[in-house]
Design a protein around this motif. Structure first.
Motif: not given
Ligand SMILES: [Zn+2]
Lengths: 338, 239
Positions: A113, A117, A138, A304
């Protein structure tokens, strides 16, 4: 070979699917935000997030295909987030992706993940080229990364306690600004003086690329409690602005120092907190002073999303990193653990 | 009609291929050390290969929908939905307790599938065994084992017990049932995807389109966060 990748992302509270061409061009980017569902709880409830993912993921995938104007036959492969994130939430996207890929005989890659980003800036800025330094900031992460090439990362530092976005959420709750805290503090801070209160900036001399936000968070909590005990009102705008300044200054200074040390010319900031206006403004000013190019994705790619997963997946697929049938979710996956 | 059944409601992963009234093959992996994400697709791929069936040849999919482990249910349902969507085939969701009762529906008996619902609770429903299948007599419930005693009071019928919740039933309740209790042999005690597939076929005969792609697991229990929020709201009154 077609260059179209279907991306799937369910690591937290956004259910997302997207189609990206050649790792760079977004053909569709569908995001179903669950923020309203979690608002009454003051934060993301993992079980509720998973329950909403399983309900919505398939229609969202269909929407991503339809909006891109593609069918299964047009796809070159699929990419899915397998960590880090909430394990139950990750498993929904992973199971759907594995079944779709198996049934359509499409190659599938698992994407980190955080790596996703980083790719949000590749999508937004065609001229971005490694090596560069990326700040992933984040609600779940504050990671400073030296991006050496596609799939090649050196983790320079990360938070030792709260993620920056997490500190925003907690401070917003104390100030009665609601959830999610990032946009709420951003808005409240506009009316306040960032120099009104001197909240601490954590100094970590032995690890100049690491972060710590629990100290500033606790300082705001103490400030709030002391005034309440004395029956004094606090100026919420001043507190929000001063807290935000403390967090933003640390993020900007450490990132730019890392960029200088790594001798790069570009700095790419990403993740939910990258939408913060004070962060963008200070990066712009200090970046110009340091002669560095600072890149941000547009707000839609800060949250996201699956376009960033598809973009990262495109390069992973080119490198031949196929996911095995028994790929599992890895909730604490780090960028180095590959 | 060739139907593929899936069950991941408990620690057991099970897949089965059923053609009409015939079971072509079934794989069961009762290994709690591995997650369903690790087990399910490898087991499924092995079954298809062993049966010489291409996934495109499957006409419909049936998934064990719950109650059971929330995460397990979602892995099974997400997999079933993925197959159905990718191949434009119908999907049928089958209540897990119905499928478990189907494993051993001895006519005249009271069938009591039991699944561990955590926190000292059992998922259960009671069924009457009939010649053509089990007939459900109660709601799908999550309750403490003691509360089951009332359901067992009536009649002299044998009570057929199966599922991973049997151990939670407790000695007292088993002693009270005495000779009436019949604990099903191990192989039929586990949830089986073949039962899910057969019941899925029956459901698809009535509704050939199957369930919509937005179908959710049969959770029976709310999430802890929802229960706490409701309690807090009840305590504090309307805002
Ligand atoms: Zn994220």
């Amino acid at each position: 070979m077609s260059q179209l990748i279907l991306g799937i992302e369910t690591s937290c509270d956004e259910t997302a699917a997207a189609v990206v061409a050649g790792g760079r061009r977004i053909r569709s980017n569908i995001i179903f935000s669950q923020i309203k569902l979690h608002q009454p709880f003051g934060g993301v409830v993992p079980e509720l997030a998973s329950r909403n993912h399983i309900k919505n993921i398939n229609p969202i995938i269909q929407e991503a295909l339809d909006q891109a104007g593609v069918t299964w036959e047009d796809l070159a492969g699929m990419a899915v987030t397998y960590g880090p994130g909430l394990v139950g939430a990750l498993l929904v996207g992973l199971a759907v992706a594995k079944a779709l890929a198996f049934a359509r005989r499409l190659p599938l890659v698992g994407v980190n993940h955080l790596e996703g980003h980083i790719y949000s800036n590749y999508l937004a800025h065609p001229h971005l080229k490694p090596p560069f330094v990326s700040l992933v900031v984040s609600g779940g992460h504050t990671d400073l990364v030296h991006v050496l090439g596609h799939g090649q990362y050196c983790l320079l530092g990360q938070t030792r306690d709260d993620a920056a976005g997490e500190a925003f959420d907690k401070v917003a709750r104390v100030l009665g600004l609601g959830y999610p805290g990032g946009p709420a503090i951003d808005a409240a801070a506009r009316e306040g003086n960032p120099r009104a209160i001197d909240f601490p900036r954590a100094i970590l001399p032995d690890a100049p690329a690491d972060f710590s936000f629990s100290g500033v968070k606790t300082a705001v909590l103490n400030y709030h409690n002391q005034h309440r005990q004395r029956g004094q009102d606090i100026n919420v705008a001043h507190v929000a602005a001063s807290f935000q300044a403390a967090v933003v200054e640390v993020l900007v200074e450490r990132t730019l120092a890392a960029a200088v040390k790594c001798e790069v010319e570009q700095v790419a900031v990403c993740g939910g907190v990258a939408a913060n206006t004070a962060l963008r403004e200070l990066f712009r000013i200090r970046g110009a002073e340091a002669g560095l190019e600072i890149l941000f994705p547009p707000p839609i790619l800060c949250t996201d999303n699956a376009a960033m997963i598809a973009a990262a997946g495109y390069y992973r697929l080119q490198a031949g990193c196929l996911a095995p049938l028994d790929l599992n979710a890895v909730p604490n996956l780090s960028l180095d653990s590959r | 009609m060739l139907i593929l059944g899936l069950d991941t409601a408990t620690a057991t992963a099970s897949v089965a291929l059923v053609k009409g009234k015939e079971l072509l093959g079934e794989e069961i992996l009762n290994i709690p050390q591995k997650t369903h994400s690790q087990k399910l697709l490898p087991v499924l791929a092995r079954l298809l290969k062993g049966a010489g069936v291409q996934v495109e040849d499957v006409d419909a999919f049936a998934v064990s929908a719950g109650p059971g482990s929330f995460t397990g249910l979602r892995i099974g349902l997400a997999t079933g939905k993925g197959f159905a969507q990718a191949l434009s085939k119908p999907l049928s969701t089958v209540p897990t307790l119905d499928a478990l009762a189907y494993n051993y529906y001895f006519p005249g008996a009271l069938i009591c599938p039991l699944l561990d619902a955590r926190q000292g609770l059992l998922y259960t429903a009671l069924y009457r065994g009939e010649r053509n299948g089990p007939r459900r007599q109660t709601d799908y419930m999550a309750l403490p084992p003691e509360e089951l005693a009332d359901f067992f009071l009536v009649g002299e019928k044998p009570v057929i017990l199966l599922g991973d919740g049997i151990e939670l039933l407790g000695k007292a309740l088993l002693a009270q049932l005495g000779e009436r209790a019949f604990i099903v042999p191990a192989a039929s005690r586990l949830p089986r995807a073949s039962s899910v597939a057969f019941l899925g076929l029956e459901a698809l005969a009535e509704n050939p389109l199957g369930d919509p792609i937005t179908v959710e697991p049969l959770y029976v229990r709310k999430s802890a966060a929802e229960i706490n929020l409701e309690k807090r709201r009840a305590r504090e009154g309307p805002p």
